[in-house]
Write an enzyme that holds these catalytic residues in place. Structure first.
Site, mmCIF file in Angstrom:
data_model
loop_
_atom_site.group_PDB
_atom_site.id
_atom_site.type_symbol
_atom_site.label_atom_id
_atom_site.label_comp_id
_atom_site.label_asym_id
_atom_site.label_seq_id
_atom_site.Cartn_x
_atom_site.Cartn_y
_atom_site.Cartn_z
ATOM 1 N N MET A 45 -5.712 -1.611 -4.844
ATOM 2 C CA MET A 45 -5.449 -1.729 -3.416
ATOM 3 C C MET A 45 -5.207 -0.344 -2.815
ATOM 4 O O MET A 45 -4.769 0.577 -3.497
ATOM 5 C CB MET A 45 -4.232 -2.619 -3.166
ATOM 6 C CG MET A 45 -4.407 -4.054 -3.654
ATOM 7 S SD MET A 45 -5.705 -4.951 -2.776
ATOM 8 C CE MET A 45 -4.801 -5.533 -1.354
ATOM 9 N N TYR A 80 -16.144 1.220 -24.477
ATOM 10 C CA TYR A 80 -16.269 0.810 -23.083
ATOM 11 C C TYR A 80 -15.598 1.811 -22.149
ATOM 12 O O TYR A 80 -14.558 2.383 -22.477
ATOM 13 C CB TYR A 80 -15.615 -0.560 -22.845
ATOM 14 C CG TYR A 80 -16.245 -1.697 -23.604
ATOM 15 C CD1 TYR A 80 -17.561 -2.077 -23.365
ATOM 16 C CD2 TYR A 80 -15.509 -2.401 -24.555
ATOM 17 C CE1 TYR A 80 -18.136 -3.128 -24.062
ATOM 18 C CE2 TYR A 80 -16.073 -3.453 -25.258
ATOM 19 C CZ TYR A 80 -17.394 -3.802 -25.011
ATOM 20 O OH TYR A 80 -17.952 -4.832 -25.702
ATOM 21 N N ASP A 101 0.811 -1.212 0.000
ATOM 22 C CA ASP A 101 0.000 0.000 0.000
ATOM 23 C C ASP A 101 0.849 1.269 0.000
ATOM 24 O O ASP A 101 0.350 2.354 -0.333
ATOM 25 C CB ASP A 101 -0.942 0.019 1.201
ATOM 26 C CG ASP A 101 -2.021 -1.044 1.094
ATOM 27 O OD1 ASP A 101 -2.365 -1.432 -0.037
ATOM 28 O OD2 ASP A 101 -2.511 -1.502 2.150
#
Length: 617
Positions: free
Chosen positions: A263, A256, A218
């Site tokens: 995370m 799209y 992280d």
């Protein structure tokens, strides 16, 4: 309980086998094996207002000095070998690329100084510590884990130490195994545990020293002593390649919108770095949402406005990134989650059908508005700390559904004339955790492992192994150790006029700095990346060649050489002392006094609690 782990014949194949032969680079201080630990000045917490609370909670380990590793001689220097040590090591956080190299670096330093030293691995993280499930690590056992991803050598746990009994169990394990040192590998929670154990061990007479290592994908264990974490570099590079591939796909198909959740529970460092690397069209940072107090409606409208603006240019495609922790930063969701957590503590069997009536009016209104799949995910089993499993909440699908509803409304009312909105959702969470680590993470982790040995060998406890000046070449890195208590802070939450709640001192996560250079780079280019499709593909991780030693963009542009700046400051003080001596001119003395008085007044004002804002609730 000792466990035997044997892998007589290598199972590595392909690139994994090649990477096992890579020899990590280390800074000059570690090269000759003759290392001395230089002790500096006493440390303190960054916030003046935290110092009393931290010093009272950690009286034995607060105020310890910074230390720096230095070579004690040239390449041919000879020094007496160290006494044999017994060191225990455990993975205590989620998998992070490079974690194995912390252990191999620790092992190599340990054995190089005394072949009779022993490295003991705990099987299954903190649970392995409590139950004393161990294995003696050998070179044969480690050879297939050098420069490899994952934590499969020992396994891991994400559980923190929560009870006094667990602290006593950890002490009992260290004493039963006659450990001189315990090394814990992990993020903020793990290093808070390391500090707690170091303090308790000293208080209770246990001689085991405790050292922490900053390892988390992280990237949120950042402070004045820690510039980045092991695993963040690799993780962001893996995600960025996948994101960039999707950007190219979006540009090719032109039909799209990709919503990609990454995370990052409490901080959005991964999302920010991946945006800087891929230059995707849009990113929603949790810190931005919290700072602007954006509601779910606000977030949805921001995305819809971007889609509409792109549609007016004939661009009916794009890529939107968001961190997994985004949902907790939306005020009404945060309140809802707190109510649900409270109800679950009272009744673990509470379900989708009977919870709404037990919520407050506003929370119930939001809960009833949500699609059924989100309702179910909000009630899943909690993490070990009692918090919601954010990795299981499909925020990207929720936002895609809300955006779809709004774009249909705009189409019907004539506000939007572009093609029908189509979304494809992804969650990139586990794809990078077991990746082969980058050269940077291999070198950094190995260096930290070796640094941890020398810090522990010097008899220091309650420290984190640190490496500074990481944006430069390895030859310019500086190794050392910083007291864990110097990294601690106390959380304060406003709950009304003049009312605050003080939490327990801990090593807390550091959020994205909305005044920092990485975020400034994002805001500088946000509008052009949104509209102009300036996608950038960094490609797969390179292990050789021109791009092999590139660091993250975040690290490369941050000014975070805190230790270097401290040393520069002391150099200035020494110059002042050299100039202002008894016998110097009176004008020189007066100028020095006036300058020092001004500097002192400024620093005193900046250190006052009122200078920094309290953490908003």
């Amino acid at each position: 309980m000792g466990i035997e782990l044997h892998r007589k014949v290598s199972k590595l194949q392909g690139l994994s086998a090649v990477r096992a032969q890579y020899q990590p680079r280390v800074p000059p201080a570690l090269k000759c094996g003759s290392v001395k630990v230089s002790v500096g000045d006493a440390s303190a917490t960054a916030e003046l207002s935290d110092r009393l609370a931290v010093s009272e909670a950690y009286p034995h380990t607060y105020g310890l000095p910074l230390v720096q590793l230095m070579s004690s001689g040239g390449p041919n220097a000879t020094t007496a070998k160290h006494l044999p040590l017994r060191i225990g090591v455990a993975f205590c956080g989620r998998q992070s690329p490079g974690g194995h190299n912390v252990i191999t670096g620790l092992f190599d330093a340990l054995k190089s100084q005394n072949a009779n030293s022993i490295l003991i691995g705990f099987i299954g993280g903190t649970e392995g510590i409590f139950s004393q499930r161990t294995v003696e690590l050998t070179n044969d056992m480690l050879k297939d884990f050098r420069n490899q991803g994952g934590y499969d050598l020992l396994g891991r746990t994400k559980d923190q130490i929560k009870s006094y009994q667990q602290i006593k169990d950890a002490k009992a394990a260290c004493e039963a195994l006659k450990l001189d040192v315990l090394v814990l590998i992990g993020g903020c929670g793990t290093n808070s545990d390391a500090a707690q154990l170091a303090e308790f061990f000293l208080e209770s007479g246990c001689t085991t020293k405790v050292v922490g290592i900053p390892v988390t994908i992280d990237g949120d264990l950042k402070n004045q002593f820690v510039e980045t974490n092991v695993g963040f570099d690799t993780t962001c590079k893996v995600y960025s390649q996948l994101i960039s591939n999707i950007c190219t796909d979006a540009l090719s198909a032109e039909k799209y919108y990709y919503f990609i959740r990454l995370m990052g529970r409490q901080a959005s460092h991964v999302s920010l770095e991946c945006t800087l690397q891929s230059q995707s069209n849009m990113v929603l940072l949790g810190e931005e949402v919290a700072n602007s107090k954006m509601t779910l409606f606000d977030v949805t409208m921001q995305i819809c406005d971007a889609i509409q603006a792109r549609g007016e240019q004939g661009k009916n495609y794009g890529v939107v990134l968001l961190p997994e922790g985004l949902i907790e930063r939306i005020p009404e969701f945060r309140a809802l989650l707190q109510e649900i957590n409270t109800l679950r503590k009272q009744d673990e069997d509470i379900g989708v059908d009977n919870i709404s009536s037990r919520l407050t009016l506003w929370a119930a209104a939001l809960y009833d508005f949500l699609p059924i799949f989100i309702k179910k995910q909000l009630l899943l089993d909690r993490e070990s700390d009692g918090s919601v499993q954010l990795s299981q909440i499909e925020t990207e699908k929720l936002l895609a559904q809300l955006v779809d509803t709004e774009m249909i409304r705009r189409t019907k009312t004539g506000l939007y004339e572009g093609k029908k909105f189509n979304a494809i959702c992804h969650f990139f969470g586990y794809q990078a955790r077991g990746s082969l680590p980058s050269n940077f993470d291999c070198n950094y982790a190995y260096t930290l492992g070796q640094t941890a040995y020398y810090v522990a060998q010097a008899g220091l406890t309650g420290y984190m192994a640190t490496v500074a000046n990481l944006k430069q070449d390895v030859s310019e890195w500086r190794c050392g150790g910083a007291p864990l208590t110097a990294m601690m802070s106390v959380k304060r939450w406003l709950r009304g006029p003049g009312v605050s709640q003080t939490g327990k001192p801990a090593v807390h996560t550091t959020e994205v700095d909305l005044k920092g250079k990485p975020y400034g780079l994002l805001t500088q280019h946000a509008s052009s990346w949104l509209m102009d499709d300036l996608y950038r593909n960094p490609g797969p991780i390179q292990y050789a060649g021109p791009g092999a030693d590139l660091t993250t963009i975040t690290l490369s542009i941050e000014d975070n050489d805190y230790i270097g700046e401290i040393q520069e400051f002391y150099a200035y003080l020494d110059k002042v002392k050299e100039i202002v001596k008894p016998g110097c001119a009176g004008e020189v003395l007066k100028a020095a006094l006036s300058s020092m008085a001004s500097v002192t007044d400024i620093l005193t004002a900046m250190s006052a609690p009122s200078y920094r804002s309290l953490t908003p609730f």
